[in-house]
Scaffold this motif. Structure first.
Motif: not given
Length: 209
Positions: A117-129, A135-138
Motif C-alpha cells: 500500500l505504501a508503494s502504491w501511495l508514493t509511486d504513481p507507476h506502481a501497481a502492487p495489487h 500513472a496509467a489511469h491518468a
C-alpha cells in the motif's frame, strides 16, 4: 454556466449553455461509505440516486446541447439514468483497476499489505495489487479529455479518480498531487477549453436543487 458578465477571458471558447467538460461524480455506494477500494459492479445507494433524480432539471439546463458520457461502472450507469441523460459508455472514464484490492476496505489492505500500500501511495507507476498504476489511469483519462476538447460541450458521469485525473491533466499535476482533491458524490467539476489550454472553472460544487 453561460457567458459571464463582461464576456469570457481572451481565447475562451465558451458558448451558450455548457462549454468544455462538466464532470459529475456518480451517486454514493456502500463501498464509498465503508472506505473501500472502488468496485465497478457496486450498486449506488437508493437515497443518493433519489437525490440525483431531484437534480435532473438543474443538470439538464447546464448540459443543454452537450454530449453525455459515462464510466462503465454500475453506479455511473444508474446515476446517468437517474439524471435522465442518454450517455455513451466510455471505458477510459473507469476508476483505476485496483486488482486484488478491488472492493476491499482500505483499513484491511493497510493492515495486511502495508508495504504494498505504501508503494502504491508514493509511486504513481506502481501497481502492487496486480491492477493498474495511477500513472496509467491518468494517461487514459487525459487521452479521453483530449479526444473531446473540440466538442462544444461535454457531460461525463464517473467516480472521483477519473475526475482527479482530469484535474491533474488540466493543471499539470502528477497523479499523487491530483489525489488531494476532495470530491463529494453528485458534486460537479467543470473544465473549460481555451486556445492556451485547459482552465478549471470550479471543483466539487454541490448543485442546488
Amino acid at each position: 454556466m453561460g457567458l459571464r458578465p463582461g464576456g469570457p477571458p481572451p481565447g475562451d471558447r465558451r458558448v451558450a449553455g455548457l462549454s468544455g467538460v462538466l464532470l459529475v461524480r456518480h451517486a454514493s455506494t456502500p463501498g464509498m461509505r465503508a472506505a473501500c477500494f472502488p468496485a465497478p459492479d457496486a450498486d449506488a445507494d437508493a437515497a443518493s440516486l433519489a437525490r440525483a433524480a431531484a437534480l435532473t432539471q438543474t443538470v439538464a439546463r447546464a448540459a443543454a446541447g452537450a454530449v453525455a458520457w459515462a464510466a462503465p461502472s454500475v453506479a455511473a450507469g444508474q446515476t446517468v439514468a437517474a439524471l435522465g441523460l442518454a450517455a455513451r459508455v466510455v471505458p477510459a472514464l473507469a476508476e483505476v483497476d485496483c486488482g486484488r484490492w478491488q472492493g476491499q476496505p482500505y483499513e484491511r489492505v493497510a493492515r495486511e499489505e502495508p508495504d504494498a500500500l505504501a508503494s502504491w501511495l508514493t509511486d504513481p507507476h506502481a501497481a502492487p495489487h496486480g491492477g493498474e498504476s495511477l500513472a496509467a489511469h491518468a494517461g487514459r483519462v487525459a487521452a479521453w479529455l483530449e479526444s473531446v476538447r473540440a466538442e462544444p460541450g461535454v457531460v461525463a458521469v464517473c467516480d472521483a479518480g477519473a475526475i482527479r485525473a482530469a484535474l491533474g491533466y488540466a493543471l499539470g499535476l502528477d497523479p499523487l498531487s491530483a489525489a488531494r482533491f476532495d470530491l463529494a458524490p453528485l458534486s460537479v467539476t467543470e473544465l473549460t477549453v481555451t486556445r492556451a489550454g485547459w482552465r478549471v472553472a470550479h471543483v466539487n460544487r454541490k448543485v442546488l436543487i
